[in-house]
Scaffold this active site. Structure first.
Site, short mmCIF file in Angstrom:
data_model
loop_
_atom_site.label_atom_id
_atom_site.label_comp_id
_atom_site.label_asym_id
_atom_site.label_seq_id
_atom_site.Cartn_x
_atom_site.Cartn_y
_atom_site.Cartn_z
N CYS A 2 1.21 -1.44 -0.18
CA CYS A 2 -0.50 -0.13 0.54
C CYS A 2 0.83 1.36 -0.02
CB CYS A 2 -0.55 0.12 1.37
SG CYS A 2 -1.43 -1.23 1.37
N ARG A 27 1.87 1.03 -6.23
CA ARG A 27 1.68 0.74 -5.05
C ARG A 27 0.73 -0.11 -4.59
NH1 ARG A 27 6.49 1.68 -1.42
NH2 ARG A 27 5.41 0.94 0.38
N TRP A 74 -3.62 -1.87 -0.94
CA TRP A 74 -3.99 -3.33 -1.92
C TRP A 74 -4.75 -4.48 -1.08
CZ3 TRP A 74 -0.99 -8.33 -1.51
CH2 TRP A 74 -1.07 -8.61 -2.68
N ASN A 100 -0.10 -0.04 6.35
CA ASN A 100 0.59 -0.92 4.81
C ASN A 100 1.49 -1.93 5.51
OD1 ASN A 100 2.53 -2.02 2.52
ND2 ASN A 100 4.21 -0.14 3.17
N GLY A 101 0.50 -3.32 5.54
CA GLY A 101 1.30 -4.56 6.21
C GLY A 101 0.06 -5.57 6.61
N GLU A 487 11.85 -15.02 -17.56
CA GLU A 487 11.31 -13.87 -17.47
C GLU A 487 10.42 -13.77 -19.00
OE1 GLU A 487 11.15 -11.77 -15.46
OE2 GLU A 487 11.17 -9.78 -16.49
N LYS A 491 6.19 -12.18 -17.60
CA LYS A 491 6.07 -10.38 -18.40
C LYS A 491 4.62 -10.72 -18.61
CE LYS A 491 7.61 -8.53 -16.79
NZ LYS A 491 9.55 -8.39 -15.96
N GLU A 494 1.86 -11.89 -16.39
CA GLU A 494 1.37 -10.75 -15.45
C GLU A 494 0.68 -9.15 -15.93
OE1 GLU A 494 4.37 -8.26 -12.86
OE2 GLU A 494 6.19 -8.89 -14.46
N HIS A 510 11.23 -34.07 -21.19
CA HIS A 510 10.43 -34.49 -19.27
C HIS A 510 8.84 -34.29 -18.91
CE1 HIS A 510 14.33 -36.45 -18.84
NE2 HIS A 510 15.16 -34.89 -19.70
N LYS A 609 3.79 -2.92 -6.80
CA LYS A 609 4.77 -2.71 -7.57
C LYS A 609 5.83 -3.52 -6.73
CE LYS A 609 8.81 -1.28 -9.90
NZ LYS A 609 8.60 -1.85 -10.86
C1 AGP Z 1 8.53 -7.75 -12.27
O1 AGP Z 1 7.71 -7.65 -13.34
C2 AGP Z 1 7.12 -8.52 -10.81
N1 AGP Z 1 6.36 -7.08 -10.79
C3 AGP Z 1 7.88 -8.28 -9.33
O2 AGP Z 1 8.19 -10.26 -10.03
C4 AGP Z 1 9.24 -8.66 -8.70
O3 AGP Z 1 10.15 -8.12 -9.19
C5 AGP Z 1 9.08 -8.62 -7.60
O4 AGP Z 1 8.28 -8.78 -6.71
C6 AGP Z 1 10.10 -8.24 -6.92
O5 AGP Z 1 10.66 -7.19 -6.76
P1 AGP Z 1 11.82 -6.35 -5.65
O6 AGP Z 1 12.78 -6.41 -7.00
O7 AGP Z 1 11.09 -4.88 -5.54
O8 AGP Z 1 12.21 -6.69 -4.88
#
Ligand code: AGP
Length: 614
Positions: A2, A27, A74, A100-101, A487, A491, A494, A510, A609
């Site tokens: 958040c 966030r 969030w 936040n938390g 990766e 991408k 998400e 496999h 984020k």
């Molecule tokens: C990446 O596109 C993601 N949003 C997510 O996997 C991110 O890389 C992960 O949460 C780690 O975040 P950080 O690099 O801020 O630790």
């Protein structure tokens, strides 16, 4: 996760809070709210959904006052709704909290409060904090003393901020454990709080950062800090050099697209000043303090990271083992502390993180530290918790990354891990000086090479429009590009909400081969390197089963023609640098598929984020 903001001073608080929330919306964006305090009253405005919904409420109702707090949520406990949006208020509606938390013991704390007559109006864990505070304030305590009485009772991870008409003109902000940063920004006759630097930059560059177990007492004229045991503490005021313009969209449709296009600059900035011309050696600045004797004796390196950063770490393992001959492992940070990791004497633990606030990564670092490991962090956000608790820090210099999907920070991680591998190799004597010079010279070509990949964007967009309705995708890579396949899949998932898997080419037989049919696009990273022939065989296996192959191939590769349905061209580079170039078309593919599907690219559903909850 958040975002929190706060203001106290002579100006109207509401527009400043809304502006700060705009900068923090990445966030969390399930709901948002503000509380503004004035002449013995507290006005609370909240709305479910994106910040625009709150903006409509704000323009319809307004709220005057010079002290206030704001929050973008969030959801963890309690579905996204107006009722569960922060700020939460006490029974009298005179004290407000944002958080936040997670307060893990909220149920145990809530039961006696309910029995004592407190009325709760949300399903959140947060609300318990404001009712506990109400009890303390009734006893005539100041806001900070009330907070100090309540905070030690909250278990789990939390960053909180309180205001109350019982103690006007004051914000008390607290940081407990690793969850969420709290930053105090110093103005002239006014002061601010926020969970992230971009929310403060247009007002001030002078900031202090709360550590675990600290509170800030903020009025318009003064800021003081105390530990949870009540003792006064001194904090340094740091001057932040980030440019607020860099955090704006600058004409791009989305932050993500802007950040993809900023990658050549992010790479240049990562390389800047890190290779000594006279000696050809990699040098980091004074934030890396380990000496050569330590480096020579490192018996093992464990990388800890999450998500995209963990894919960068997988590349890092490959680079360090290849060049510096140190055995490495890569740990998903959320698993690390729960499986009794073994740390050997002299071991180095390397955390990789864009935000430096990912709670799982911070917890893994804490565990490693507890067991005596030396900690090095590669991190983008200056002043973040990870950078503060590490023995050594390499800043990524990627600039603010706003889009939830990480792009430019990822390539900066790759470049810094490459430099780090050469740095180790040079000090351990495992690399020939001429080879080191060649490797470093090649890195300096990367910005131009990434530019060339970006010029392929129109073709990649057309390709995205041909495949945007696919229901599944497979990404294949081998060697140093196996993490690139992971990766690429992450991408796409998400951003587009299409199911995607990344697989090492050799693993197909496999199990994954069973997925292949004419409906499955398979993106194969097929570059002219040491595993080229192997990945080509995997492509044949896919085509033999009627799968559709989209190859990422070198621009001088003629052999690939006729062996894939679609070909995306990228320039050649040193094999160990290929992941930097190969990921760019995959980022663009994911971006354009998601945009074509009408998704919210910068703020994908259910994500945030900086993941500051476990
Ligand atoms: C990446 O596109 C993601 N949003 C997510 O996997 C991110 O890389 C992960 O949460 C780690 O975040 P950080 O690099 O801020 O630790």
């Amino acid at each position: 996760m958040c975002g929190i903001v706060g203001y106290t001073g002579p100006r109207e608080a509401l527009p400043l809070l809304m502006n700060g929330l705009r900068r923090l919306e990445y966030r969390g964006y399930d709901s948002a709210g503000v509380a503004v305090q004035r002449d013995g009253t507290l006005e609370v405005l909240r709305a479910e959904g994106k910040l625009d919904n709150l903006a409509s409420v704000v323009s319809a109702k307004g709220a005057a006052g010079h002290t206030g707090i704001g929050h973008t949520r969030w959801a963890t406990h309690g579905r996204p709704s107006e009722q569960n949006a922060h700020p939460h208020v006490d029974c009298g509606g005179v004290t407000a909290v944002i958080h936040n938390g997670i307060i893990e013991n909220f149920e145990a704390l809530k039961a006696p409060l309910v029995a004592g007559g407190h009325r709760f109006s949300s399903e959140t864990d947060t609300e318990v904090a404001v009712h506990l505070l109400e009890e303390e304030l009734k006893a005539g305590r100041s806001l900070e003393d009330a907070a100090l009485a309540v905070l030690p009772r909250l278990e789990g991870a939390a960053a909180l901020a309180f205001i109350s008409v019982r103690d006007p003109g004051k914000i008390v902000a607290a940081r407990i454990s690793n969850a969420g940063g709290v930053i105090v920004g110093y103005g002239e006759g006014e002061n601010f709080i926020a969970s992230d630097i971009p929310a403060l930059l247009e007002h001030t560059r002078r900031m202090s950062f709360l550590d675990h177990g600290e509170i800030a007492v903020v009025t318009k004229d003064a800021v003081s800090f105390r530990a949870l045991d009540g003792k006064t503490i001194e904090k340094t005021v740091e001057t932040i050099a980030l440019d607020p313009i860099a955090a704006a969209k600058s004409g791009y449709k989305h932050f993500m697209l802007k950040e993809i296009h900023e990658q050549p600059r992010a790479i240049s900035d990562s390389l800047l000043g890190r290779v000594e011309r006279s000696t050809g050696r990699v040098v980091f600045d004074s934030n890396v303090r380990m000496d050569d004797a330590f480096v020579r004796a490192i018996p093992r390196i464990s990388f800890v990271a999450c998500g995209t950063a963990s894919h960068a770490a997988l590349v890092g393992k490959y680079l360090v083992e290849r060049l510096a001959r140190v055995p490495c492992d890569v740990e998903i940070a959320s698993e690390y502390r729960y499986r009794s990791p073994v740390i050997v004497p002299g071991q180095l633990v390397v955390a990789v993180t864009q935000s430096g606030e990912t709670v799982d990564t911070l917890a893994a670092m804490e565990e490693a530290k507890r067991q005596g490991a030396r900690l090095l962090t590669l991190v983008n956000v200056v002043g973040s918790q990870a950078s503060r608790v590490s023995d050594d820090v390499v800043f990524l210099h990627a600039g603010p990354e706003i889009s939830v999907a990480s792009t430019k920070a990822y390539v900066a991680m790759l470049v810094d891990l490459y430099l780090f591998a050469v740095y180790l190799a040079q000090r351990r004597g495992t690399i020939d000086p001429t080879r080191a010079r060649q490797l470093l010279a090649e890195a300096f070509h990367l910005p131009t090479l990434v530019d060339a990949v970006l010029r392929e964007e129109p073709k990649i967009r057309s390709l995205a429009y041909r495949y945007y309705q696919a229901r599944n995708f497979l990404f294949l890579g081998r060697g140093v590009n196996y993490p690139t396949a992971l990766e690429g899949a992450l991408k796409l998932k998400e951003l587009s909400y299409i199911h995607a898997e990344g697989t090492a080419g050799g693993e197909m037989k496999h199990g994954t081969n069973a997925l292949i049919d004419q409906e499955l696009p398979v993106v194969a990273i097929a570059l002219k390197d040491s595993v080229y022939k192997k990945i080509r065989s995997n492509m044949e296996e896919v085509r033999a089963r009627a799968g559709v192959v989209i190859a990422v191939a070198n621009d001088d590769d003629e052999e690939i023609v006729g062996r894939a349905e679609e070909i995306i061209r990228i320039p050649r580079t040193e094999e160990l640098l290929e992941p930097v170039l190969a990921v760019v078309p995959l980022q663009l593919l994911a971006y354009h598929i998601a945009d074509r599907r009408g998704n919210d690219v910068d703020q994908p559903r259910n994500l945030a984020k900086a993941v500051t909850v476990e």
